[in-house]
Design a protein around this motif. Structure first.
Motif, PDB file in Angstrom:
ATOM      1  N   SER A 253       0.038  10.926  -0.830  1.00 36.60           N
ATOM      2  CA  SER A 253      -1.539   9.619  -0.639  1.00 36.60           C
ATOM      3  C   SER A 253      -0.849   8.410  -0.720  1.00 36.60           C
ATOM      4  O   SER A 253      -0.808   7.234   0.109  1.00 36.60           O
ATOM      5  CB  SER A 253      -2.399   9.259  -1.322  1.00 36.60           C
ATOM      6  N   LEU A 254       0.455   7.957  -1.199  1.00 37.44           N
ATOM      7  CA  LEU A 254       1.146   6.858  -1.426  1.00 37.44           C
ATOM      8  C   LEU A 254       2.740   6.983  -0.871  1.00 37.44           C
ATOM      9  O   LEU A 254       2.946   7.962  -0.866  1.00 37.44           O
ATOM     10  CB  LEU A 254       1.603   6.312  -2.544  1.00 37.44           C
ATOM     11  N   ASP A 255       3.225   5.900  -0.265  1.00 41.11           N
ATOM     12  CA  ASP A 255       4.257   5.712   0.222  1.00 41.11           C
ATOM     13  C   ASP A 255       5.357   6.069  -0.836  1.00 41.11           C
ATOM     14  O   ASP A 255       6.716   6.673  -0.463  1.00 41.11           O
ATOM     15  CB  ASP A 255       4.636   4.753   0.922  1.00 41.11           C
ATOM     16  N   GLU A 256       5.349   5.201  -1.869  1.00 41.53           N
ATOM     17  CA  GLU A 256       6.401   5.744  -2.814  1.00 41.53           C
ATOM     18  C   GLU A 256       5.935   6.245  -4.121  1.00 41.53           C
ATOM     19  O   GLU A 256       4.832   5.409  -5.209  1.00 41.53           O
ATOM     20  CB  GLU A 256       7.133   4.388  -3.353  1.00 41.53           C
ATOM     21  N   VAL A 257       6.469   7.096  -5.306  1.00 39.92           N
ATOM     22  CA  VAL A 257       6.260   7.841  -6.224  1.00 39.92           C
ATOM     23  C   VAL A 257       7.125   8.051  -6.909  1.00 39.92           C
ATOM     24  O   VAL A 257       7.789   8.433  -6.074  1.00 39.92           O
ATOM     25  CB  VAL A 257       5.552   8.691  -5.436  1.00 39.92           C
TER      26      VAL A 257
END
Length: 394
Positions: free
Chosen positions: A231-235
């Motif tokens: 769901s997110l670009d950076e993790v």
């Protein structure tokens, strides 16, 4: 130079271990140390680990250094275990680390190098070493409400209100499953709400997943991490092999960094390798090869998963037995949360005075905030603990 050193505060868990060992009572119970124990009080070596080590002993031909980032086969195997096919492999940078703690430390170091102005939001409560490392690094931190002491469940309203104050680029430290020290996990619907908040406020999630397989199963325990990663670009993801492979002393962990695109992933990989070089150069390899050997061999992997499932089901049975004993003794359902929590730990909700009463009067040792290790129990000691809890007025 040593005259300038100051005394460091004693580690509370290590101090508790010392007090337990010094206690002469034969019927004492250790619920403090965060290590899995079987019904006989042992931390066994898993069958698949023994088999993998025998295979390595026979086939290994060198003890030379591995790569700065560790063995690529280990990274690939662990990325598959934690993330499966959630996103393309070329968006993920990864390094082997000395245990999950090493992965957490390297993640905090990376944050400090890239966005030193970012605030790192930490659940209240959390694993104490999170805060200790952050303090040592002089990082900017704030806490968000997580645990409701009345219901012994996640304080979702408090958590959302607090994260509503986070600024774009801030980092939110999350427990992937089996929250330590509370045992309380968000529901699937609550995870959806957490992800929506992370996206809306442009926050960067850092996930510490140290107990995959100890809660509801390998895939179920990774579901929240996979949801966030997709769901997110950076993790950032710090994962440990200490618990689910039972190789605590081998210090085997991994840090994964998910980037928005392939060029940024390559840059992240270079910087992660640089951090390894500065902190300990080449990471430990024996445990990593044991893990990759197990995960890439269908027969060993099946045996490992079967034994891990036995461990998980054993802890669930202990939880259910303890909740049932306390329901009968208290004539109430106020301890039913123990059956709902997952992983090794639950926070009982006792005061420090009641925890001291359990220790002094009944020889039952747990951390002062009433975190107890469910895996420290067995079928015979559960009724003993239940009676002591009621006697202590909890």
């Amino acid at each position: 130079m040593f005259e300038h050193l100051t005394d460091q505060p004693a580690d509370k868990i290590l101090a508790l271990m010392g007090a337990y060992k010094a206690d002469p009572r034969d019927d004492k119970i250790d619920l403090g140390v965060g290590v899995y124990k079987d019904a006989e009080g042992r931390t066994p070596i898993m069958r698949a680990v023994k088999a993998a080590e025998a295979r390595l002993l026979e086939r290994e031909t060198t003890k030379s250094y591995t790569a700065l980032a560790g063995d690529p086969a280990f990274s690939d195997a662990m990325i598959d275990l934690v993330l499966a096919d959630t996103l393309p492999r070329d968006r993920i940078a990864a390094i082997a680390t000395p245990g999950g703690t090493g992965a957490v430390r390297q993640a905090f170091e990376l944050i400090g190098r890239t966005t030193p102005e970012a605030t790192i939001w930490v659940s209240d409560p959390t694993w104490p070493n999170h805060l200790s490392i952050l303090k040592h690094l002089d990082a900017r931190t704030r806490s968000y409400r997580y645990f409701d002491p009345a219901s012994r469940a996640v304080d979702m309203a408090g958590m959302m209100a607090d994260l509503g104050e986070a600024q774009p680029g801030d980092v939110v430290l999350l427990h992937g499953c089996c929250h330590n020290p509370t045992g309380a996990n968000p529901t699937a619907e609550q995870w959806d709400e957490i992800v929506a908040t992370l996206k809306a406020r442009q926050l960067v999630p850092m996930i510490d997943i140290a107990y995959q397989g100890f809660g509801d199963g390998l895939d179920a325990d990774a579901a929240a991490t996979r949801l966030i990663a997709s769901s997110l670009d950076e993790v950032l993801i710090a994962a440990s092999c200490s618990k689910n492979f039972g190789i605590y002393r081998e210090r085997t962990g991994i840090l994964m960094a998910i980037a928005r695109d392939v060029p940024q992933a390559r840059k992240a990989q270079d910087n992660l390798a640089y951090l390894n070089r500065q902190n300990y150069s080449f990471p430990p390899d024996h445990g990593a090869r044991v893990v990759s050997t197990i995960l890439t061999d269908p027969e060993l992997r099946a045996d490992w998963q079967a034994e891990l499932e036995e461990v998980r089901e054993g802890m669930l049975k202990l939880r259910e037995q303890l909740a049932a004993e306390l329901r009968q003794l208290s004539n109430s359902d106020r301890f039913d949360f123990l059956a709902e929590h997952r992983g090794m730990f639950s926070r009982l909700g006792a005061s420090p005075e009641q925890v001291a009463r359990l220790r002094d009067d009944h020889g039952i040792y747990m951390v002062g905030d009433s975190r107890m290790n469910i895996a420290g129990l067995n079928a015979k000691t559960v009724p003993v603990l239940a009676r002591a809890i009621i006697a202590a007025g909890i």
